[in-house]
Motif scaffolding. Structure first.
Motif, mmCIF file in Angstrom:
data_model
loop_
_atom_site.group_PDB
_atom_site.id
_atom_site.type_symbol
_atom_site.label_atom_id
_atom_site.label_comp_id
_atom_site.label_asym_id
_atom_site.label_seq_id
_atom_site.Cartn_x
_atom_site.Cartn_y
_atom_site.Cartn_z
ATOM 1 N N MET A 1 16.452 143.084 76.778
ATOM 2 C CA MET A 1 15.167 142.897 77.430
ATOM 3 C C MET A 1 15.391 142.712 78.925
ATOM 4 S SD MET A 1 12.147 140.327 76.076
ATOM 5 C CE MET A 1 12.584 140.670 74.381
ATOM 6 N N ARG A 2 14.471 143.249 79.750
ATOM 7 C CA ARG A 2 14.633 143.199 81.212
ATOM 8 C C ARG A 2 13.488 142.413 81.857
ATOM 9 N NH1 ARG A 2 15.076 148.753 79.902
ATOM 10 N NH2 ARG A 2 17.229 149.488 79.872
ATOM 11 N N VAL A 3 13.844 141.594 82.857
ATOM 12 C CA VAL A 3 12.830 140.850 83.608
ATOM 13 C C VAL A 3 12.980 141.186 85.088
ATOM 14 C CG1 VAL A 3 14.275 138.792 83.894
ATOM 15 C CG2 VAL A 3 11.800 138.583 84.020
ATOM 16 N N LEU A 4 11.855 141.268 85.783
ATOM 17 C CA LEU A 4 11.830 141.510 87.228
ATOM 18 C C LEU A 4 11.094 140.352 87.885
ATOM 19 C CD1 LEU A 4 12.153 143.248 89.804
ATOM 20 C CD2 LEU A 4 10.034 144.434 89.160
ATOM 21 N N TRP A 22 18.477 132.778 80.787
ATOM 22 C CA TRP A 22 17.695 133.933 80.368
ATOM 23 C C TRP A 22 18.191 134.532 79.059
ATOM 24 C CZ3 TRP A 22 13.284 134.512 82.863
ATOM 25 C CH2 TRP A 22 13.170 133.998 84.151
ATOM 26 N N LYS A 23 19.513 134.499 78.846
ATOM 27 C CA LYS A 23 20.063 135.100 77.628
ATOM 28 C C LYS A 23 19.566 134.394 76.376
ATOM 29 C CE LYS A 23 24.208 137.137 79.654
ATOM 30 N NZ LYS A 23 25.698 137.188 79.649
ATOM 31 N N SER A 24 19.234 133.110 76.501
ATOM 32 C CA SER A 24 18.736 132.381 75.332
ATOM 33 C C SER A 24 17.370 132.904 74.885
ATOM 34 C CB SER A 24 18.644 130.885 75.644
ATOM 35 O OG SER A 24 17.620 130.627 76.596
ATOM 36 N N PHE A 25 16.694 133.643 75.756
ATOM 37 C CA PHE A 25 15.398 134.246 75.415
ATOM 38 C C PHE A 25 15.554 135.723 75.021
ATOM 39 C CE2 PHE A 25 14.440 130.767 78.307
ATOM 40 C CZ PHE A 25 13.417 130.118 77.652
ATOM 41 N N GLY A 26 16.793 136.198 74.966
ATOM 42 C CA GLY A 26 17.019 137.607 74.647
ATOM 43 C C GLY A 26 16.907 138.509 75.859
ATOM 44 N N GLU A 112 9.676 127.847 80.950
ATOM 45 C CA GLU A 112 10.283 128.120 79.647
ATOM 46 C C GLU A 112 9.224 128.490 78.608
ATOM 47 O OE1 GLU A 112 12.606 124.689 78.702
ATOM 48 O OE2 GLU A 112 14.440 125.537 79.573
ATOM 49 N N LYS A 113 8.124 127.724 78.600
ATOM 50 C CA LYS A 113 7.041 128.015 77.652
ATOM 51 C C LYS A 113 6.448 129.396 77.912
ATOM 52 C CE LYS A 113 5.698 123.156 77.076
ATOM 53 N NZ LYS A 113 4.661 122.137 77.389
ATOM 54 N N ALA A 114 6.229 129.712 79.199
ATOM 55 C CA ALA A 114 5.629 131.005 79.549
ATOM 56 C C ALA A 114 6.557 132.168 79.179
ATOM 57 C CB ALA A 114 5.305 131.042 81.044
ATOM 58 N N VAL A 115 7.852 132.014 79.455
ATOM 59 C CA VAL A 115 8.810 133.081 79.148
ATOM 60 C C VAL A 115 8.972 133.240 77.644
ATOM 61 C CG1 VAL A 115 11.230 133.771 79.331
ATOM 62 C CG2 VAL A 115 10.032 132.911 81.347
ATOM 63 N N ARG A 116 8.990 132.134 76.915
ATOM 64 C CA ARG A 116 9.097 132.214 75.450
ATOM 65 C C ARG A 116 7.897 132.964 74.866
ATOM 66 N NH1 ARG A 116 9.885 127.365 74.689
ATOM 67 N NH2 ARG A 116 12.157 127.450 74.594
ATOM 68 N N HIS A 117 6.714 132.645 75.373
ATOM 69 C CA HIS A 117 5.497 133.332 74.926
ATOM 70 C C HIS A 117 5.582 134.825 75.242
ATOM 71 C CE1 HIS A 117 0.883 133.965 75.519
ATOM 72 N NE2 HIS A 117 1.277 134.398 74.337
ATOM 73 N N ALA A 118 6.064 135.149 76.443
ATOM 74 C CA ALA A 118 6.143 136.553 76.871
ATOM 75 C C ALA A 118 7.137 137.339 76.028
ATOM 76 C CB ALA A 118 6.530 136.623 78.349
ATOM 77 N N VAL A 122 6.553 140.609 73.644
ATOM 78 C CA VAL A 122 7.282 141.877 73.800
ATOM 79 C C VAL A 122 7.879 142.311 72.467
ATOM 80 C CG1 VAL A 122 9.325 142.954 74.833
ATOM 81 C CG2 VAL A 122 7.793 141.583 76.256
ATOM 82 N N ARG A 123 8.509 141.377 71.769
ATOM 83 C CA ARG A 123 9.143 141.722 70.479
ATOM 84 C C ARG A 123 8.111 142.180 69.456
ATOM 85 N NH1 ARG A 123 12.011 136.877 71.713
ATOM 86 N NH2 ARG A 123 14.110 137.357 72.481
ATOM 87 N N GLU A 124 6.971 141.524 69.438
ATOM 88 C CA GLU A 124 5.932 141.914 68.491
ATOM 89 C C GLU A 124 5.449 143.327 68.780
ATOM 90 O OE1 GLU A 124 3.328 142.074 65.427
ATOM 91 O OE2 GLU A 124 4.931 140.603 65.784
#
Length: 448
Positions: A1-4, A22-26, A112-118, A122-124
């Motif tokens: 997964m990529r983040v900008l 970041w890696k902990s979120f994939g 962390e909450k916002a990134v986890r939600h995002a 994405v995965r869904e």
């Protein structure tokens, strides 16, 4: 997964980049930019899964980026950051698909909450996204696996999930008759996206089951050993062995791909490529280099150039010198045509700006006028003139304002609107920054 991560403040970008694991979120690729115009281009080309951006930035705002994502139907999820409680912006952004909105300074727990939600979102989406065969570029997909210098485009990832473990093989049919080509394509069905007709052959990849069904029916049809797209090293090994008669290692491809020169703004690309090509040792290295170069060029071009890329790979690349010369000639012709076209684009933009100084004159509006992507237009204008397009627009507006101050009795507020500034206070500030005095002082000085 990529983040900008995008913010016009360098320290903000660096803080956010190191805020989370970041890696902990994939998330395995974190890109950053302090230039929102550059960010626009990254969104188009890099398959960004998550954008974290300031809502207010010069030239291109966070809202502009979000609108671009919405218009282009990109699947990028967006988190906004702002130093202000601008909920009017947030409301508009939510209508455009904004995922979250955080106030600066950013709290780690909130991020962390916002990134986890995002990432969950994405995965869904990835689990349910179908493969769109009508838009699928088989050569781009193949090159993203064979070439180390290219990463897979987001729209091709469903193909990898669908085809990953299915056994395929490469094939080549020299100088096929119309009936032979039709027979192969009929057996391929939707997989004819992996078949490319060049002057000398029909080449490509097909499911192993289709190869077994065709074996023996067409005498000159040759096949490679089977492979699976899920195993890139295996795909690359089969490709180089079958089409180019070379046994290449990952280390060789990785080393040469890293030395591929970046695109220069001043020196012609052909010269940059030739410098590196002349340093290569032997045909194998030359083939790898040219293959990586073709992959890089094809990733930046449209499907209308697929036939050229296929010819370079399947007809010319067995003799890398022939392929390299063809690419350099093509690039030289493109650059000559581009220089002529670029001069026309600059002229058209300047004429349009001069006629529409009272309007908004956004990059998108100017891009539509000359039929160019706004990010590409901005880079082209800077490359051709040495000046930012926004700086040119501001200069022309202030020049017109100075003439109106000398030649008319219009109020400053009216002149401000006539040159595209809705807020007179902002116009006055810009005018003073440019001329060193206010518009009122300038008029008195001119009238003597």
């Amino acid at each position: 997964m990529r983040v900008l991560i995008v913010d016009d403040g360098h320290y903000v970008v660096e803080y956010l980049k190191h805020l989370l694991d970041w890696k902990s979120f994939g998330i395995h690729q974190v890109e950053t930019s302090t230039n929102s115009i550059e960010a626009w281009g990254l969104l188009d080309g890099n398959g960004i899964d998550l954008l974290i951006t300031d809502i207010r930035m010069p030239e291109v705002s966070g809202i502009d980026l979000l609108e671009h994502i919405d218009r282009s139907k990109l699947k990028t999820k967006v988190i906004f950051l702002s130093g202000y409680s601008q909920f009017d912006y947030a409301q508009k952004a939510i209508r455009l698909g904004l995922l979250d909105y955080l106030l600066k300074p950013v709290d780690k727990d909130d991020m962390e909450k916002a990134v986890r939600h995002a990432t969950e979102s994405v995965r869904e989406h990835e689990r349910t996204r179908p493969l769109e065969w009508e838009r699928f570029d088989g050569l781009r997909f193949l090159l993203s696996i064979v070439a180390e210098s290219r990463s897979m485009a987001r729209e091709d990832e469903p193909a990898l999930r669908l085809l990953g473990e299915e056994p395929f093989c490469f094939f080549r049919l020299p100088e096929p008759s119309d009936m032979e080509e039709a027979s192969v394509r009929d057996r391929l069905g939707k997989f004819d996206r992996f078949a490319w007709r060049t002057e000398s052959a029909l080449s490509g990849a097909m499911p192993h089951a289709a190869a077994e069904a065709l074996a023996g029916r067409i005498g000159s049809l040759a096949f490679s050993e089977p492979f699976s797209f899920a195993h890139p090293h295996q795909v690359r090994h089969r490709f180089y062995s079958f089409f180019l008669q070379e046994n290449v290692s990952f280390a060789e491809v990785e080393r040469i791909s890293k030395e591929l020169p970046s695109i220069g703004e001043k020196e012609p690309q052909g010269k940059l490529w030739s410098k590196r090509y002349d340093q290569l040792d032997g045909a194998k290295q030359q083939k790898i280099y040219v293959m990586e170069l073709i992959a890089s060029l094809h990733a930046g071009s449209g499907p209308d150039r697929t036939a050229d890329a296929a010819e370079w790979i399947f007809d010319l690349l067995p003799d890398p010198q022939l392929a390299f010369q063809a690419i350099v000639r093509d690039r030289s012709e493109t650059e000559k045509s581009s220089r002529h076209c670029n001069a026309n684009v600059v002229r058209m933009v300047r004429d349009y700006v001069d006629e529409h100084l009272a309007c908004g004159l956004s990059l998108e509006e100017l891009g539509e006028h000359v039929h160019l992507h706004p990010v590409y237009l901005s880079k082209l204008y800077k490359q051709e003139t040495g000046q930012n397009l926004s700086a040119y627009i501001a200069l022309r507006r202030l020049e017109k304002a100075s003439r109106l101050l000398k030649e008319s009795s219009l109020h400053v507020a009216d002149i401000s609107r006539m040159v595209g500034y809705k807020k007179p206070q902002y116009f006055i500030k810009l005018f003073k920054d440019e001329y060193g005095i206010t518009p009122h002082q300038y008029r008195r000085l001119q009238l003597g």
